[in-house]
Design an enzyme around this catalytic site. Structure first.
Site, PDB file in Angstrom:
ATOM      1  N   GLU A   1       2.172  -6.412  -5.392  1.00 21.72           N
ATOM      2  CA  GLU A   1       1.753  -5.591  -6.532  1.00 21.72           C
ATOM      3  C   GLU A   1       2.924  -4.750  -7.064  1.00 21.72           C
ATOM      4  O   GLU A   1       3.297  -4.842  -8.232  1.00 21.72           O
ATOM      5  CB  GLU A   1       0.587  -4.682  -6.101  1.00 21.72           C
TER       6      GLU A   1
ATOM      7  N   ASP B   1       0.841  -1.207   0.000  1.00 20.16           N
ATOM      8  CA  ASP B   1       0.000   0.000   0.000  1.00 20.16           C
ATOM      9  C   ASP B   1       0.875   1.255   0.000  1.00 20.16           C
ATOM     10  O   ASP B   1       0.722   2.133  -0.843  1.00 20.16           O
ATOM     11  CB  ASP B   1      -0.904   0.015   1.244  1.00 20.16           C
TER      12      ASP B   1
HETATM   13  C1  LIG Z   1      12.075  -6.073   0.270  1.00 22.74           C
HETATM   14  C2  LIG Z   1      11.900  -4.610  -0.045  1.00 22.74           C
HETATM   15  C3  LIG Z   1      10.734  -4.111  -0.574  1.00 22.74           C
HETATM   16  N1  LIG Z   1      10.642  -2.788  -0.856  1.00 22.74           N
HETATM   17  C4  LIG Z   1       9.383  -2.244  -1.395  1.00 22.74           C
HETATM   18  C5  LIG Z   1       9.103  -2.535  -2.849  1.00 22.74           C
HETATM   19  C6  LIG Z   1       7.591  -2.358  -2.896  1.00 22.74           C
HETATM   20  O1  LIG Z   1       7.297  -0.980  -3.054  1.00 22.74           O
HETATM   21  C7  LIG Z   1       7.139  -2.817  -1.526  1.00 22.74           C
HETATM   22  C8  LIG Z   1       6.538  -4.203  -1.548  1.00 22.74           C
HETATM   23  O2  LIG Z   1       5.262  -4.139  -2.063  1.00 22.74           O
HETATM   24  P1  LIG Z   1       4.606  -5.291  -2.930  1.00 22.74           P
HETATM   25  O3  LIG Z   1       5.557  -5.748  -3.920  1.00 22.74           O
HETATM   26  O4  LIG Z   1       3.306  -4.791  -3.434  1.00 22.74           O
HETATM   27  O5  LIG Z   1       4.403  -6.515  -1.926  1.00 22.74           O
HETATM   28  P2  LIG Z   1       3.740  -6.610  -0.464  1.00 22.74           P
HETATM   29  O6  LIG Z   1       3.450  -8.014  -0.244  1.00 22.74           O
HETATM   30  O7  LIG Z   1       4.642  -5.999   0.518  1.00 22.74           O
HETATM   31  O8  LIG Z   1       2.411  -5.814  -0.550  1.00 22.74           O
HETATM   32  C9  LIG Z   1       1.133  -6.402  -0.664  1.00 22.74           C
HETATM   33  O9  LIG Z   1       0.407  -5.781   0.326  1.00 22.74           O
HETATM   34  C10 LIG Z   1      -0.954  -6.206   0.392  1.00 22.74           C
HETATM   35  C11 LIG Z   1      -1.613  -5.472   1.504  1.00 22.74           C
HETATM   36  C12 LIG Z   1      -1.639  -5.928  -0.916  1.00 22.74           C
HETATM   37  O10 LIG Z   1      -2.951  -6.335  -0.853  1.00 22.74           O
HETATM   38  C13 LIG Z   1      -0.915  -6.673  -1.966  1.00 22.74           C
HETATM   39  O11 LIG Z   1      -1.523  -6.459  -3.211  1.00 22.74           O
HETATM   40  C14 LIG Z   1       0.512  -6.189  -1.984  1.00 22.74           C
HETATM   41  O12 LIG Z   1       0.552  -4.863  -2.373  1.00 22.74           O
HETATM   42  O13 LIG Z   1       8.298  -2.819  -0.682  1.00 22.74           O
HETATM   43  C15 LIG Z   1      11.689  -1.910  -0.631  1.00 22.74           C
HETATM   44  O14 LIG Z   1      11.571  -0.720  -0.920  1.00 22.74           O
HETATM   45  N2  LIG Z   1      12.830  -2.407  -0.089  1.00 22.74           N
HETATM   46  C16 LIG Z   1      13.000  -3.716   0.228  1.00 22.74           C
HETATM   47  O15 LIG Z   1      14.085  -4.098   0.730  1.00 22.74           O
END
Ligand SMILES: Cc1cn([C@H]2C[C@H](O)[C@@H](COP(=O)(O)OP(=O)(O)O[C@H]3O[C@@H](C)[C@H](O)[C@@H](O)[C@H]3O)O2)c(=O)[nH]c1=O
Length: 371
Positions: free
Chosen positions: A273, A22
């Site tokens: 996402e 989010d």
């Molecule tokens: C591992 C890592 C991730 N990130 C960031 C990348 C992305 O912006 C974010 C991860 O988000 P996502 O890939 O979407 O995976 P997520 O599993 O964290 O988020 C999920 O949350 C749920 C509540 C939603 O319903 C899902 O659709 C999905 O958005 O974290 C970093 O900036 N640094 C890091 O070291």
């Protein structure tokens, strides 16, 4: 007709439900609007993740703590309200917004930003109006804005300088900064929940693959990996005795460095996402661990994505196994990990996506056209 981008004040509302998607999506949206000269306030109920995700902040983006109720003293709503993922903006803010636009004689610019999906309903629903029937916003009209992979959807978030950033990226130097003395082994990033196929993948990588280094993100991916590694059976049979598989445990990275991770790796195992979108921009073979939903809605969502990706059968099978979804037809119980075979569809997907307008370009155009 819309060559003149209007400079507007945006209020983006984000509720952190769980994980980082989010806030990850909302932060990218805020930054990309600011990149185009828009002025953005990001209201978030729990901004803690921004401490590591965006330690330097971004010019043009003001992060505000979203409390309920919201103290409206000295707060004037902006021109556009973005309600991310149905997060329900406070009535007091909506009331102030309604008053503000009526005084200024402005049209309502209220966007409901939805989750990303490749399913058909997105084409039907993108851009639809939704009149507000009650409460302080009565009489206002929200519009649904659906991100998506094809023309007729809202597109995907893509910063204006993505290709330039990629062209300037120095893979070896970045790996060195992460403490990896890279000897040319295959690099695979791991960002996932608890994938059903993780144990099988580890065994396959340790047995009959080129030497591989798994770059492990912290949190659930690391915990899931640890659980598999401590599996007694596997330790007993010395499953990794030739040391074909090595591990690099990463700290939390900023969003910029998370992009670098995906660009540095040969294969990306991503989730949720935002990381899926970022892996598509990396143009490398990817495997998606989709966010599992209780009603199994994720199964249709994953199939729709694989259809759009034009994924070969081996990649579809691998996805089903990885996500713990029983395959439609009987297939090998442990589908092969075949990144070379998957490279072509990743490259073609990237080409198709780059030919489309990104989400912020479309959002600004949508606002200008409909309001
Ligand atoms: C591992 C890592 C991730 N990130 C960031 C990348 C992305 O912006 C974010 C991860 O988000 P996502 O890939 O979407 O995976 P997520 O599993 O964290 O988020 C999920 O949350 C749920 C509540 C939603 O319903 C899902 O659709 C999905 O958005 O974290 C970093 O900036 N640094 C890091 O070291």
């Amino acid at each position: 007709m819309y060559s003149e981008t209007p400079l507007l004040r945006w209020d983006i509302f984000c509720r952190v439900i769980d994980n980082f998607g989010d806030i990850g999506v909302c932060w990218r949206l805020a930054c990309q609007l600011a990149q185009r000269g828009q002025s953005v306030r990001l209201w978030v109920d729990d901004p803690s993740a921004l401490g590591w995700m965006a330690p330097e902040g971004a010019s043009g983006v003001e992060v505000k703590r979203w409390t309920s109720p919201l103290d409206m003293t000295n707060i004037t709503p902006g021109d556009v309200m973005v309600e991310a993922f149905g997060c329900e903006i406070n009535p007091e803010f909506i009331a102030a917004y309604a008053y503000h636009i009526s005084v200024k004689g402005q049209k309502c610019r209220w966007i409901n930003l939805e989750y990303l999906s490749a399913e058909k309903f997105v084409l039907r629903s993108h851009g639809l109006p939704s009149p507000v029937m009650s409460g302080p916003g009565k009489g206002l009209i929200k519009h649904f804005f659906y991100p998506g992979f094809t023309a007729g959807t809202g597109g995907l978030l893509r910063e204006t300088n993505l290709l330039e950033r990629q062209a300037n990226f120095d893979r070896t130097a970045w790996l060195e900064q992460q403490g990896l003395n890279w000897q040319g082994e295959r690099l695979v990033s791991l960002f996932c929940y608890e994938p059903a196929g993780l144990g099988d993948l580890l065994e396959a990588l340790a047995q009959d693959s080129p030497p591989t280094c798994l770059l492990v993100t912290p949190g659930r991916a690391k915990t899931a990996l640890d659980a598999k590694l401590s599996d007694e059976k596997r330790l007993k049979c010395l499953w990794n005795k030739r040391n074909k598989l090595s591990f690099l445990y990463l700290p939390t990275l900023s969003q910029n460095d998370f992009d670098h991770l995906l660009w540095a790796c040969d294969v990306n195992l991503v989730r949720g996402e935002d990381s899926l979108v970022r892996a598509l921009w990396a143009g490398k073979p990817l495997v998606w661990h989709i966010y599992p939903q209780d009603d199994d809605a994720h199964v249709a969502k994953l199939s729709a994505f694989l259809d759009w990706l034009q994924a070969p059968a081996s990649l579809c099978n691998f996805h089903m196994h990885w996500n713990g979804i029983p395959p439609a037809e009987a297939v090998h119980s442990r589908p092969d990990f075949l990144p070379q075979e998957w490279q072509m569809c990743a490259a073609q997907a990237l080409k198709r996506l780059l030919a489309q307008d990104d989400l912020v370009t479309q959002l600004i155009r949508f606002i200008a056209k409909n309001h």
